[in-house]
Scaffold this active site. Structure first.
Site, PDB file in Angstrom:
ATOM      1  N   ASP A   1       0.839  -1.199   0.000  1.00  0.00           N
ATOM      2  CA  ASP A   1       0.000   0.000   0.000  1.00  0.00           C
ATOM      3  C   ASP A   1       0.878   1.255   0.000  1.00  0.00           C
ATOM      4  O   ASP A   1       2.073   1.202   0.326  1.00  0.00           O
ATOM      5  CB  ASP A   1      -0.883  -0.040   1.262  1.00  0.00           C
ATOM      6  CG  ASP A   1      -2.174   0.735   1.120  1.00  0.00           C
ATOM      7  OD1 ASP A   1      -2.302   1.516   0.184  1.00  0.00           O
ATOM      8  OD2 ASP A   1      -3.061   0.555   1.993  1.00  0.00           O
TER       9      ASP A   1
ATOM     10  N   ASP B   1     -10.968   1.803  -3.172  1.00  0.00           N
ATOM     11  CA  ASP B   1     -11.510   1.520  -1.841  1.00  0.00           C
ATOM     12  C   ASP B   1     -13.028   1.524  -1.870  1.00  0.00           C
ATOM     13  O   ASP B   1     -13.672   1.105  -0.906  1.00  0.00           O
ATOM     14  CB  ASP B   1     -11.023   2.573  -0.838  1.00  0.00           C
ATOM     15  CG  ASP B   1      -9.661   2.213  -0.274  1.00  0.00           C
ATOM     16  OD1 ASP B   1      -9.255   1.046  -0.389  1.00  0.00           O
ATOM     17  OD2 ASP B   1      -8.994   3.114   0.276  1.00  0.00           O
TER      18      ASP B   1
HETATM   19  C1  DGJ Z   1      -5.870   1.794   2.002  1.00  0.00           C
HETATM   20  C2  DGJ Z   1      -6.267   0.594   1.213  1.00  0.00           C
HETATM   21  O1  DGJ Z   1      -6.780   0.960  -0.036  1.00  0.00           O
HETATM   22  C3  DGJ Z   1      -7.270  -0.222   2.021  1.00  0.00           C
HETATM   23  O2  DGJ Z   1      -7.706  -1.329   1.264  1.00  0.00           O
HETATM   24  C4  DGJ Z   1      -6.616  -0.642   3.293  1.00  0.00           C
HETATM   25  O3  DGJ Z   1      -5.554  -1.508   3.028  1.00  0.00           O
HETATM   26  C5  DGJ Z   1      -6.143   0.561   4.077  1.00  0.00           C
HETATM   27  N1  DGJ Z   1      -5.292   1.394   3.272  1.00  0.00           N
HETATM   28  C6  DGJ Z   1      -5.405   0.152   5.315  1.00  0.00           C
HETATM   29  O4  DGJ Z   1      -4.862   1.213   5.984  1.00  0.00           O
END
Ligand code: DGJ
Length: 690
Positions: free
Chosen positions: A448, A511
């Site tokens: 991430d 997300d």
């Molecule tokens: C952002 C990601 O897009 C989410 O899926 C998740 O992993 C969060 N970060 C966790 O902090």
């Protein structure tokens, strides 16, 4: 195939069905004579140079050069712009030679006076019309400031009109297709964030305003770069159009010292006939054959814990989710954020990549072993380019972050970016993850990156250095741990591009897991990127982001259009929901090879009442069809949805009902999906050629 006509100083670069023809004019400028259908050498030799009517004080070469170098009377968008040590800003390039193999061409130039060499590199493939292009700039003189070095400038032929397709977005609303007439002047798509971005994605397509999904010519390019970037679509009053793209953004420049060279990332170009559908499929094929690290692999169905548990992570909680996921047929269990250091909320722990001792007193092994026992692979979330000020890493190395003294420090999501352009920091990152992978039986990393750069400088190399270091760390980790697969995530789809896809196996698309919004996000995503990399989860209803209630089947069918995942609070799902989910996972596994490795046809776009997408196996023997009705209006009966590229003489059996369909009927009258009455109805049909 690459042909050189020495007498005319002309090169013909041909893919299976397209040609790109460049010819040096009397001033050694590489003029593009053709980018379009495939030509023979003789046909290419007959092309006339692109001379618009003479206008005083205008350079007739403007908008026609494959290498657009700033200087002289050229006032348009210049892909190459430098400032020499003495302040001179004009380039005067002369051709110094070429090097050619069957699939690679290097056209070399040098400045007439200053010891600066420029090479244009082209690469072709036997099975693709995509042409890869990058620049190498070599400085043997005093330090030079490279103001701009675009990887490629693609010159379009004269069309009746010009329309630009691209994607726009935001967090939770990535890759939304935007198609509009190209205005005169310069349209700049860019990211100044140090990462590819949610707001724009580094590709563009141009057509004459008449192309549809299945007809007319489309010209496109895509940049393989995961940092800041800029893509300029220029339309000159003389009706010349260029697409020029490269790493970096205004006003960041790059100092090239004596003896140094700058190698740009690749910008690939594609000419496709057969509309946006054909262009998309050609881009998908290119990535499946020449970009992804393991294109032949089938991506597993994954479960991700983020939406279920947030930061409330425990061994018991994760184990319970893993058991429910395994019952459903999930093949890869991914524990998301919250497992390490003091990370019980988003203000602490980033940088301390050791299991939280209270949550995992015996380390990760008990969970990993249980997941493996359940027959699933184990994946782990990391965000290694970041640090929370409240972390042991920051306390030990406060100077490792991107920040300038005397400037407010933007602590977006309570975190700071580690400056990977510093070898010491990149080395720490590599060693930390190498150890994590060596000590734990991890099969998958969700990598991430949740915040952009701020307060950066003064070393301009940060912008490119960070990305090169990231690529290098990923390459080394993959080489050292060949069983590990990687998902690229950046608050959802903030880092999706051909550069990161060369070293990752799939991406987290957004997300936003609302099935209806996803239809639009996925439609835009598919313009360039294949279903094989598009992570899509089924989550809870009402959706945590939008509050929308959508039936389980609809949510599954939307996610089946990519790499299916599940991200719901399974402990709250009823037995009936868990059982239905297991059936749908099993159904996905049956169509998965077609979705992930087949050819995609966007039958009906997501903005209408009814939308649909088709996948066709490479051998044409199987079809996966997904249809969605978002809202039933006026009690209308659904029309048939014509399928594409089937054998008109063949019979196709519906794998679920046994019903026989004729190819010719499916092609003309279409398939009538069996949709339940009401809103949010969906269907998946799997057809097998008899
Ligand atoms: C952002 C990601 O897009 C989410 O899926 C998740 O992993 C969060 N970060 C966790 O902090």
């Amino acid at each position: 195939m690459i042909h050189h006509d020495a007498e005319r100083r002309l090169w013909v670069l041909s893919g299976p069905s397209c040609s790109y023809v460049v010819r040096l004019d009397d001033a050694d400028r590489p003029r593009v004579l053709h980018w379009g259908r495939r030509l023979t050498a003789e046909q290419a030799a007959s092309l006339l140079p692109p001379e618009p009517p003479y206008r005083p004080v205008e350079d007739s070469a403007e908008g026609t050069c494959d290498l657009a170098a700033a200087g002289g009377l050229s006032y348009g968008d210049a892909g190459l712009r430098v400032r020499f040590a003495d302040g001179t800003r004009d380039l005067e390039l002369v051709h110094t030679g070429h090097h050619r193999t069957d699939r690679e061409l290097v056209l070399a130039y040098a400045d007439r006076h200053y010891p600066l060499a420029v090479e244009c590199h082209y690469r072709l493939y036997d099975d693709s019309d995509v042409i890869e292009r990058h620049l190498v700039v070599r400085n043997a003189g005093e330090p030079v400031t490279v103001v701009r070095a675009d990887s490629a400038t693609w010159v379009l032929p004269r069309l009746n009109d010009y329309r630009l397709s691209s994607v726009r977005g935001q967090w939770g609303a990535e890759t939304r297709l935007h198609r509009a007439g190209l205005p005169y002047g310069e349209t700049v798509l860019t990211s100044r964030r140090g990462v590819t971005s949610h707001q724009a994605n580094p590709w563009a397509m141009v057509d004459d305003g008449t192309a549809g999904e299945e007809h007319a010519a489309v010209y496109s390019c895509a940049l393989a770069w995961s940092g800041s970037w800029r893509l300029t679509a220029q339309r000159l009053p003389a009706e010349r159009v260029t697409l020029s793209a490269g790493a970096g953004h205004d006003p960041v420049t790059f100092e090239l010292g004596t003896g140094e060279e700058l190698v740009t990332p690749v910008c690939a170009g594609l000419y496709a006939e057969g509309g946006f559908g054909a262009a998309g499929r050609a881009w998908h094929d290119y990535q499946l054959r020449h970009v992804l690290p393991h294109p032949g692999e089938t991506r597993p169905v994954l479960y991700n814990s983020w939406e279920a548990t947030g930061f409330e992570v425990s061994l018991e909680g994760q184990t319970r989710l893993a058991e429910l996921a395994a019952r459903m047929g999930v093949e890869l269990f991914v524990m998301d954020d919250g497992w390490f250091g003091a990370r019980t909320h988003d203000a602490a722990g980033l940088g301390d990549w050791r299991p939280n001792p209270r949550r995992f007193p015996d380390g990760l092994a008990p969970l990993i072993d249980r997941v493996h026992e359940l027959g699933m692979r184990f994946g782990l979330w990391v965000e290694p380019e970041m640090v929370n000020p409240d972390s042991d890493l920051y306390r030990a190395h406060p100077d490792w972050v991107v920040h300038r003294p005397h400037r407010t420090r933007t602590e977006h999501r309570n975190q700071l970016v580690l400056d990977l352009s510093r070898p010491q920091v990149a080395d720490w990152l590599y060693r930390t993850l190498d150890e994590l992978l060596a000590k734990n039986d991890i099969d998958f990393l969700k990598w991430d990156m949740n915040r952009p750069f701020t307060e950066a400088g003064p070393d301009e190399r940060l912008w490119t250095g960070h990305v090169h270091a990231l690529y290098d760390v990923l390459d080394r980790l993959r080489a050292g741990h060949p069983q590990v697969r990687v998902e690229s995530c950046s608050s959802g789809g903030g880092r999706v591009d051909l550069g990161i896809l060369r070293r990752t196996d799939q991406v987290w698309t957004s997300d936003n897991t609302d099935a209806l919004d996803r239809l639009e996000i996925q439609h835009g995503f598919s313009q360039l990127y294949p279903a094989r990399v598009m992570g899509a989860w089924v989550t809870d209803s009402p959706n945590p982001y939008t509050g929308r209630e959508v039936p389980l089947d609809f949510r599954f069918h939307v996610a089946m259009a990519g790499v299916l995942g599940v991200g719901g609070t399974l402990t709250d799902w009823s037995e009936a929901e868990l059982a239905r989910a297991a059936e749908l996972v099993a159904a996905y596994k049956r169509i998965r090879p077609i979705v992930q490795h087949g050819r995609q046809y966007r039958l009906l776009p997501p903005d209408g009442e009814l939308s649909a997408v088709q996948y066709l196996a490479r051998d044409g023997a199987q079809v996966a069809f997904l249809a969605f009705r978002r809202a039933r209006r006026f009690g209308h009966a659904e029309p048939g949805i014509p399928l594409r590229d089937l054998d008109p003489g063949a019979r196709y059996r519906d794998a679920a009902t046994g019903r026989i369909h004729h190819g010719a009927v499916l092609l003309s009258h279409g398939l009538f999906p069996d949709l339940a009455p009401g809103d949010y109805a969906s269907a998946m049909v799997h057809l097998i050629r008899e």
